[in-house]
Design a protein around this motif. Structure first.
Motif, PDB file in Angstrom:
ATOM      1  N   TYR A 357       0.848  -1.195   0.000  1.00 35.95           N
ATOM      2  CA  TYR A 357       0.000   0.000   0.000  1.00 35.95           C
ATOM      3  C   TYR A 357       0.884   1.245   0.000  1.00 35.95           C
ATOM      4  O   TYR A 357       2.101   1.166   0.203  1.00 35.95           O
ATOM      5  N   CYS A 358       0.229   2.371  -0.230  1.00 36.85           N
ATOM      6  CA  CYS A 358       0.948   3.660  -0.181  1.00 36.85           C
ATOM      7  C   CYS A 358       0.102   4.633   0.625  1.00 36.85           C
ATOM      8  O   CYS A 358      -1.101   4.779   0.374  1.00 36.85           O
ATOM      9  N   PHE A 359       0.735   5.251   1.618  1.00 29.32           N
ATOM     10  CA  PHE A 359       0.031   6.271   2.393  1.00 29.32           C
ATOM     11  C   PHE A 359       0.348   7.619   1.765  1.00 29.32           C
ATOM     12  O   PHE A 359       1.514   7.972   1.610  1.00 29.32           O
ATOM     13  N   ASP A 456      -2.988  17.982  -5.120  1.00 29.87           N
ATOM     14  CA  ASP A 456      -1.704  18.206  -4.448  1.00 29.87           C
ATOM     15  C   ASP A 456      -1.425  16.958  -3.620  1.00 29.87           C
ATOM     16  O   ASP A 456      -1.892  16.835  -2.494  1.00 29.87           O
ATOM     17  N   LEU A 457      -0.713  15.996  -4.197  1.00 32.54           N
ATOM     18  CA  LEU A 457      -0.532  14.728  -3.496  1.00 32.54           C
ATOM     19  C   LEU A 457       0.937  14.330  -3.457  1.00 32.54           C
ATOM     20  O   LEU A 457       1.724  14.684  -4.330  1.00 32.54           O
ATOM     21  N   ASP A 458       1.286  13.601  -2.403  1.00 35.86           N
ATOM     22  CA  ASP A 458       2.662  13.165  -2.244  1.00 35.86           C
ATOM     23  C   ASP A 458       2.679  11.876  -1.415  1.00 35.86           C
ATOM     24  O   ASP A 458       1.891  11.727  -0.492  1.00 35.86           O
ATOM     25  N   GLU A 463       4.488   2.195  -1.134  1.00 38.93           N
ATOM     26  CA  GLU A 463       4.783   2.153  -2.577  1.00 38.93           C
ATOM     27  C   GLU A 463       4.746   3.571  -3.143  1.00 38.93           C
ATOM     28  O   GLU A 463       3.791   3.985  -3.793  1.00 38.93           O
ATOM     29  N   THR A 464       5.838   4.305  -2.921  1.00 40.62           N
ATOM     30  CA  THR A 464       5.836   5.725  -3.269  1.00 40.62           C
ATOM     31  C   THR A 464       5.718   5.958  -4.780  1.00 40.62           C
ATOM     32  O   THR A 464       5.274   7.008  -5.207  1.00 40.62           O
ATOM     33  N   LYS A 465       6.082   4.957  -5.573  1.00 44.18           N
ATOM     34  CA  LYS A 465       6.038   5.176  -7.025  1.00 44.18           C
ATOM     35  C   LYS A 465       4.605   5.302  -7.545  1.00 44.18           C
ATOM     36  O   LYS A 465       4.369   5.857  -8.610  1.00 44.18           O
ATOM     37  N   TRP A 466       3.648   4.787  -6.782  1.00 43.70           N
ATOM     38  CA  TRP A 466       2.258   4.875  -7.249  1.00 43.70           C
ATOM     39  C   TRP A 466       1.779   6.312  -7.387  1.00 43.70           C
ATOM     40  O   TRP A 466       0.995   6.638  -8.263  1.00 43.70           O
ATOM     41  N   THR A 467       2.241   7.187  -6.495  1.00 40.98           N
ATOM     42  CA  THR A 467       1.787   8.581  -6.619  1.00 40.98           C
ATOM     43  C   THR A 467       2.333   9.197  -7.907  1.00 40.98           C
ATOM     44  O   THR A 467       1.698  10.059  -8.500  1.00 40.98           O
TER      45      THR A 467
END
Lengths: 633, 247
Positions: A357-359, A456-458, A463-467
């Motif tokens: 997952y990605c937060f 405005d998302l980060d 899984e940081t690559k999903w953003t």
């Protein structure tokens, strides 16, 4: 010879731009001034008539109007009018009426132009529409700022100590002890010639770095033979920085990569190693220490306890004259660190996640523009294999753990429910893509009204690559759906800046007075809205507003100078917001974005007025550029 | 009033009576004055009683003196500010220190801040008389309290030239009194309530004019010019004939 007008000279010397003139120039000016009295209700200047003077309000108050009769500004003691007319074609641009019995001082046009020629600060003040005084205020602010003016090179205190890769670990440790350094740079054999161009590039010779920590972790803890060459234990993926970089950048670089040693380059040549302790020494009470301590807290209670120190960290940064970008990034890094530590703790408690997952952080934290505390705006991206029956409970528990923890640390729940704890915002990656696709393709202004924050998302964790995938999708789809930008632009007109100030009130569009002003709602928020529209229009994937402005500037879609105006206005408004919050903390008042005009200096009020004027102009331009006729009510 | 009376320093009561015949008086003085400076001053003429105030060039004048007695005291400084109903022209304003024949009183030093050393190097009034009269020529003089400037100047000239001077003045203090009386509520008048203060600074406050440092001849002259503009703006019209305003 004329006699000195002491009263007039004494008065004008207190007001910009005259306060920048030397005494002789003020006296000479005061001798040439003409004086006129206007009864309340009488017209001082009529539209399009010839104008011969610059006017200064000595006592009383006047209103200036746009051509359509709409109130433009209201001025009292020290206020200046007529400059636009003088600078354009010597015809009145904004008619003026006395709203109280008013005494004005008039500076003849020829003298006005003469002073503009002779005194730079004087002419800067009047540069039409160029907001020069705002720029000066911003640059003076940063001139006083240690961390943004101190360059990395000034902190380099040691000679560069290098060893070759064949040096034994024992030998290296001895050198480090003798030289009192905590790291050594490892270079390849000297005099090695670059095969490409035959030059001797010393950076090319830089092979790696060993630090105290490497000796402890990779040598002592593993019982490695001390005769082993250092090349076998050195770190090779070096993070370096230019020696012209600012200390603030070095600090952020260390934070971002979790390293304590930064080789510093000058024209690709190593000139030194900057160590975390150098920065700590330089900035003894820094936010960097605070971030480090977040990660060593054992549980939520300890984090909550630590969070009580955050106001102190914030106030200290403001006192050290950090600029808004530094404070915004530092507060965002701190907020992000709280989230990361809470997620670590959640995974400890709940066990490892069943699927990746990605937060995500949204809004001001994603933009690196967070102030002391803001609402927590966040969401979860789940792997596409997500099955609610199997994984639903885990992620609900994880999200609740983090959101409750954040709330306990002072980051209040989001009013609009834009939080990972809300099932609506825990979606698999594909569902997020569809969601963004719908927002952009359907371009329903009402739907966009509450969702612009998602743009405005980060990534904070996982899984940081999903953003990045989401950001790419946003820019790709935006290009194909111009209606989306029109809707977004219309929404960006919903929040308007006030006209400025009058006495100790905020002046509203309808001429009403209000006592306080919300600098976020009426200042930075509308400004970041405008910047977001332009940024998406030029396909920028930057999230930080200043980075977006750089992208906008590079694309040349705005008239010359407008990007600088926006940058100055954002920096200025942010700083006033920040300083106001720091004051509130010091006076143990609740922290808010509300400012009372009578607590501002006349200098601050003037510059705020200009910043509002910039937003106003930018919104007008938005209407024109994206055919966003009227705001959505 | 006979022409021969004009040759003597005239009392204020007499001057007030000239009112409607100021042009005649100027014509006469232009002929009989012996001093060339005075001849030129009168030859420049004066507004007719019917001239409207909007068309009348004016000059605000203020003196600081060694005391209030025309007989015993003397002028120590002079401030002059030319103006019209629309604008006050600082660039044409002038300020002089002048040396009195008698010693300065300590009490007056306290008021206007001009000291012995300031005036030791100052010229005698006669040396600057030509300049002063040039500035006043063909303009209507405006003062706050007409019994100082006009009488001190008349007395100073009589002492030095053996002949006096007279000219019409607008008195902002007198105007203010007329305005206050006219606007006083009937009940207050019946009860004999006092009118408001007529001091320059207090008069100015009623019109929203700023506080200026008092007792500097040039600043007071500027303050008087501003007060007159304000009085006309509130209680008269630009086409008020000067005969309704002057003495």
């Amino acid at each position: 010879m004329q006699a000195e007008q002491l009263e007039i000279a004494g008065f004008i010397a207190n007001y910009a731009p005259f306060d920048s003139l030397e005494e002789a120039a003020i006296n000479a000016l005061s001798k040439q001034i003409e004086v006129a009295y206007y009864r309340a209700g009488s017209d001082i200047l009529h539209y399009a008539e010839a104008i011969h003077d610059l006017y200064i309000v000595r006592s009383g108050a006047v209103e200036t109007y746009r051509r359509n009769g709409e109130l433009y500004n209201r001025l009292d003691m020290g206020g200046i009018f007529g400059q636009m007319g003088l600078l354009m074609n010597r015809r009145v641009r904004f008619p003026v009426k006395a709203i109280e019995d008013t005494l004005v001082y008039c500076i003849p046009a020829d003298l006005f132009f003469d002073y503009c020629d002779r005194y730079e600060t004087f002419s800067d003040f009047f540069e039409s529409e160029d907001n020069a005084s705002l720029r000066r205020a911003v640059s003076e602010q940063s001139d006083n700022n240690d961390l943004t003016t101190v360059k990395v090179k000034s902190l380099l205190v040691r000679d560069v100590i290098t060893v070759s890769g064949e040096t034994s670990i024992l030998q290296a440790a001895k050198i480090m002890t003798e030289e009192h350094v905590s790291s050594l740079l490892v270079v390849e054999a000297q005099n090695k010639t670059d095969p490409e161009d035959g030059s001797q590039g010393e950076t090319d010779g830089l092979a790696g770095i060993i630090t105290d920590r490497d000796l402890r972790i990779r040598v002592l803890a593993t019982g490695l033979d001390l005769q082993t060459p250092v090349a076998e234990i050195m770190s090779t993926d070096l993070i370096t920085l230019d020696d012209e970089a600012y200390v603030f950048e070095a600090m952020l670089t260390m934070l971002r990569h979790n390293v304590h040693h930064l080789p510093i380059l000058k024209h690709n040549t190593i000139v030194g190693v900057l160590v975390l302790s150098d920065i700590v020494r330089h900035e003894s009470q820094s936010s960097i220490l605070f971030v480090r301590s977040i990660f060593i807290q054992p549980d939520v209670e300890a984090l909550v306890h630590l969070s009580q120190q955050l106001p102190g960290v914030f106030v200290r940064m403001v006192k050290e004259d950090a600029n808004s970008q530094m404070i915004g990034s530092a507060m965002a890094v701190i907020g992000r660190s709280f989230k990361q530590r809470l997620l670590e703790l959640a995974e400890e408690k709940l066990g490892p996640p069943p699927i990746p997952y990605c937060f995500m952080a949204l809004g001001s934290m994603a933009r690196d523009e967070q102030l002391i505390y803001t609402d927590q705006d966040n969401a979860l991206i789940l792997h596409d294999s997500y099955d609610p029956k199997l994984h639903g409970d885990y992620f609900e528990a994880l999200a609740n753990f983090v959101c409750d923890g954040l709330a306990a640390c002072g980051y209040t729940y989001c009013d609009g429910g834009i939080m990972a704890s809300n099932a609506q915002w825990r979606l698999p990656l594909n569902a997020w893509k569809e969601q963004f696709g719908r927002w952009i393709e359907e371009a329903n202004p009402q739907a966009l009204l509450n969702s612009s924050i998602f743009f405005d998302l980060d990534a904070v964790w996982g899984e940081t690559k999903w953003t990045k995938e989401l950001l790419r999708l946003i820019t790709d789809r935006t290009k194909k759906h111009p209606r989306f930008l029109i809707s977004l632009a219309r929404n960006a007109l919903n929040r308007t800046p006030p006209l400025g100030f009058f006495k100790s009130f905020v002046l509203e569009q309808d001429g009403q007075h209000k006592k306080t002003i919300n600098l976020k709602r009426r200042g930075t928020a509308p400004l970041t809205d405008v910047i977001r529209v332009h940024a998406l229009a030029v396909g920028s994937r930057s999230i930080n507003s200043f980075a977006r402005l750089d992208d906008i500037e590079a694309s040349n879609i705005l008239p010359e100078g407008k990007v600088s105006d926006l940058r100055d206005a954002l920096e200025y408004l942010s700083m006033i917001r920040i300083k106001n919050q720091a004051n509130q903390i010091e006076q143990e008042q609740p922290v808010s974005n509300n400012v009372q005009p009578d607590e501002l200096t006349s200098f601050e009020r003037r510059n705020l007025k200009e910043a509002f004027q910039v937003i106003n102009t930018a919104q007008s331009f938005l209407k024109f550029r994206y055919h966003a006729k009227s705001p959505l009510k | 009033m006979k022409a021969s009376n004009f040759e003597q320093p005239v009392s204020s009561a007499h001057l007030d009576n000239i009112n409607s015949s100021w042009p005649d008086y100027y014509d006469h003085q232009a002929v009989i004055s012996k001093d060339e400076r005075l001849q030129r001053f009168y030859q420049a003429g004066v507004a007719t009683p019917e001239t409207i105030i909007a068309n009348t060039p004016m000059v605000a004048m203020d003196f600081e003196t060694t005391g209030l007695s025309v007989e015993e005291d003397e002028i120590v400084s002079i401030g002059v500010v030319p103006f019209s109903l629309q604008r006050i022209f600082c660039r044409e304003s002038r300020h002089w220190l002048v040396k009195p024949a008698n010693k300065l009183q300590e009490s007056s030093v306290v008021i206007h801040g001009i000291t012995h050393s300031d005036i030791n190097t100052a010229p005698d009034l006669e040396l600057i008389l030509e300049e002063i009269l040039k500035l006043l020529a063909s303009k209507l003089v405006v003062v706050h309290y007409r019994f100082i400037e006009r009488e001190f100047l008349a007395r100073a000239l009589l002492r030095r030239l053996g002949e006096s001077i007279a000219f019409p003045v607008i008195d902002t203090m007198d105007l203010e009194q007329r305005i206050l009386v006219k606007n006083q509520r009937l009940i207050d008048r019946v009860l004999g309530k006092p009118l408001g203060s007529l001091r320059l600074g207090d008069c100015r406050t009623r019109y929203g004019l700023p506080q200026y440092q008092a007792h500097h001849a040039l600043t007071d002259a500027l303050a008087t010019a501003e007060l007159f503009q304000a009085q006309v703006a509130h209680f008269f019209t630009p086409d008020t004939p000067v005969k309704e305003l002057w003495y």
